[in-house]
Design an enzyme around this catalytic site. Structure first.
Site, PDB file in Angstrom:
ATOM      1  N   TYR A 155       0.850  -1.197   0.000  1.00 11.70           N
ATOM      2  CA  TYR A 155       0.000   0.000   0.000  1.00 11.70           C
ATOM      3  C   TYR A 155       0.879   1.239   0.000  1.00 11.70           C
ATOM      4  O   TYR A 155       1.785   1.368   0.832  1.00 11.70           O
ATOM      5  CB  TYR A 155      -0.891  -0.007   1.245  1.00 11.70           C
ATOM      6  N   ASP A 255       9.283   2.104   0.248  1.00  8.49           N
ATOM      7  CA  ASP A 255       8.234   2.709   1.065  1.00  8.49           C
ATOM      8  C   ASP A 255       8.449   2.242   2.495  1.00  8.49           C
ATOM      9  O   ASP A 255       8.104   1.120   2.861  1.00  8.49           O
ATOM     10  CB  ASP A 255       6.856   2.276   0.549  1.00  8.49           C
ATOM     11  N   LYS A 283       4.568   8.045   9.617  1.00  5.37           N
ATOM     12  CA  LYS A 283       4.167   7.334  10.831  1.00  5.37           C
ATOM     13  C   LYS A 283       5.138   7.555  11.992  1.00  5.37           C
ATOM     14  O   LYS A 283       5.129   8.605  12.617  1.00  5.37           O
ATOM     15  CB  LYS A 283       3.954   5.848  10.540  1.00  5.37           C
TER      16      LYS A 283
END
Length: 445
Positions: A155, A255, A283
């Site tokens: 994702y 990522d 995050k």
């Protein structure tokens, strides 16, 4: 305040009526009562929280719940760590937003560049979705090519051009050796996927064959697959991917929105010893403050100052930058050692309890981020393996845990923070033991 019972018998279970009431009441203002679709779908329904304390969340029903969501992986230091809060408060007194530069953002950039192997230069953003777009734009500008390779189960944000095959049904995904791109949302522009190629992850031969066509700008991947599962790269896979990109003129983008600062201070790239051309992070970079970054080779990042547009009103917002600096200061080698010890003890304990209860499951991953898949005989190697897990059975297990005061993601991911100490892990394992007994009769062993 409600707390779950303990002991070896039937535990008192928690109730969530006030959360259900608040969600229903406020759905007239906020669509679905939530501000992200990823907060929907968890039984018994979305929860409403009043505050966080260390490893715990306190909801509007007064439940004190051990939290393994950790802000979807962001709160690597737990909820409201004092040095981070104090740094943000101190910066807020100086100003909120300048539409210009501040010394704190240069300090933040220096820390990331010193710690992340690929980070010769960087630019800050506000979300992982946003910096994924920046990375793809930069790769296309640098190579003059259009195609981006992504992988099933990975994702990289919710935008139309990349929300493909993130969690596709196997009936729609086509053959494993030639995946069919599967759109991720109603209303998504099908034409937006024209510049995308979807492959199965951990298959180096398939990646090399696709790169050989010579039209790929970049290969975009999670270096450890953590959106679906917590799967390490196969031996030699990352090294082979980098070599194939070099051979065929493509860039390699990691990522590390999930893996960065959770698999180690230098991210998965440091852990596995492979340095990509570009990296995106978010995050845990600032323990839950809205900070993201794109980092990488200096010659690539400098294109942002030479005709490649990257902007954002809230990029390098000073309060968030202060939180980043404080977070990174706390992410010491001692932090990783102590947190990893408890995270590994938790993971090993769960594995043993499920086996003792007769629940077939794979518990795999990393000390501060692992995954549980019910019904699998072997550890997952890619998305197709994870997709074959018994998700309904795991959902019942997650609900049984929540009723006993432990909150875990229904997709199987567990995030561990520095606040999950020995006492918290012991309480968690007791809840796991009771929940495993409850669901064992319903799980195919």
């Amino acid at each position: 305040m409600q707390v779950a019972g303990s002991g070896t018998g039937q535990a008192e279970t928690l109730h969530f009526e006030n959360s259900a009431r608040d969600i229903a009441r406020n759905a007239r203002f906020i669509a679905g009562g939530v501000n992200s679709n990823f907060r929907l779908g968890m039984a018994p329904g979305p929860l409403v929280f009043e505050r966080g304390e260390g490893a715990y969340l306190i909801d509007v029903d007064g439940n004190r719940i051990i939290d393994y969501y950790c802000g979807m992986g962001a709160t690597v230091l737990g909820h409201s760590p004092k040095p981070v809060i104090e740094a943000a408060q101190k910066q807020a007194e100086k100003g909120i937003l300048f539409a210009g530069q501040a010394p704190i953002e240069y300090e933040a950039a220096r820390l990331i560049c010193e710690r992340v192997p690929s980070a010769e230069r960087l630019r800050f953003g506000s979300s992982g979705s946003e910096v994924a777009q920046a990375a793809m734009r930069l790769a296309r500008a640098a190579t003059g090519r259009r195609t981006i390779i992504k992988f099933e189960g990975h994702y990289h944000g919710w935008f139309d051009n990349i929300l493909w095959s993130t969690a596709p049904g196997l009936n729609a995904a086509g053959p494993e050796d030639a995946p069919a791109p599967v759109i991720g949302s109603r209303g998504q522009d099908p034409a937006a996927g024209d510049g995308l190629a979807v492959l199965g992850w951990n298959d180096l031969a398939a990646l090399e064959a696709r790169l050989a066509k010579g039209d790929v700008a970049a290969v975009l991947m999670e270096p450890a697959m953590c959106n679906q599962g917590a799967i390490a790269p196969a031996p030699g896979y990352l090294e082979g991917a980098l070599a194939a990109c070099r051979k065929h003129g493509a860039l390699l983008i990691f990522d590390e929105v999930i893996t960065g600062f959770r698999l180690g201070r230098g991210g998965a790239q440091e852990r596995f010893g492979v340095t990509p051309d570009l990296t995106i992070m978010a995050k845990a970079i600032a323990n839950g403050f809205p900070v993201a970054a794109i980092a990488g080779r200096a010659d690539l990042l400098d294109l942002f100052a030479d005709g490649v547009l990257h902007g954002g009103t809230f990029n390098a917002q000073p309060i968030a930058m202060a939180a980043l600096v404080a977070t990174q200061t706390m992410l010491t080698p001692d932090h990783y050692q102590r947190s990893s010890e408890q995270g590994q003890r938790l993971q090993d304990g769960i594995r043993g309890i499920l086996a003792e209860a007769g629940v077939k499951a794979q518990v795999a991953g990393f000390p501060l981020m692992f995954h549980i898949a019910f019904g699998l005989d072997e550890p997952a190697r890619n998305y197709r393996d994870v997709a074959r897990a018994d998700k309904a059975a795991y959902g019942r297990f997650a609900l049984a845990l929540l009723k006993r005061g432990v909150r875990v993601l229904e997709r199987g991911a567990w995030f561990v923070s520095s606040e999950h100490d020995a006492e918290v892990v012991d309480a968690t394992l007791e809840a796991v033991r009771l929940a495993a007994r409850e669901v064992a009769s319903q799980v195919t062993a």
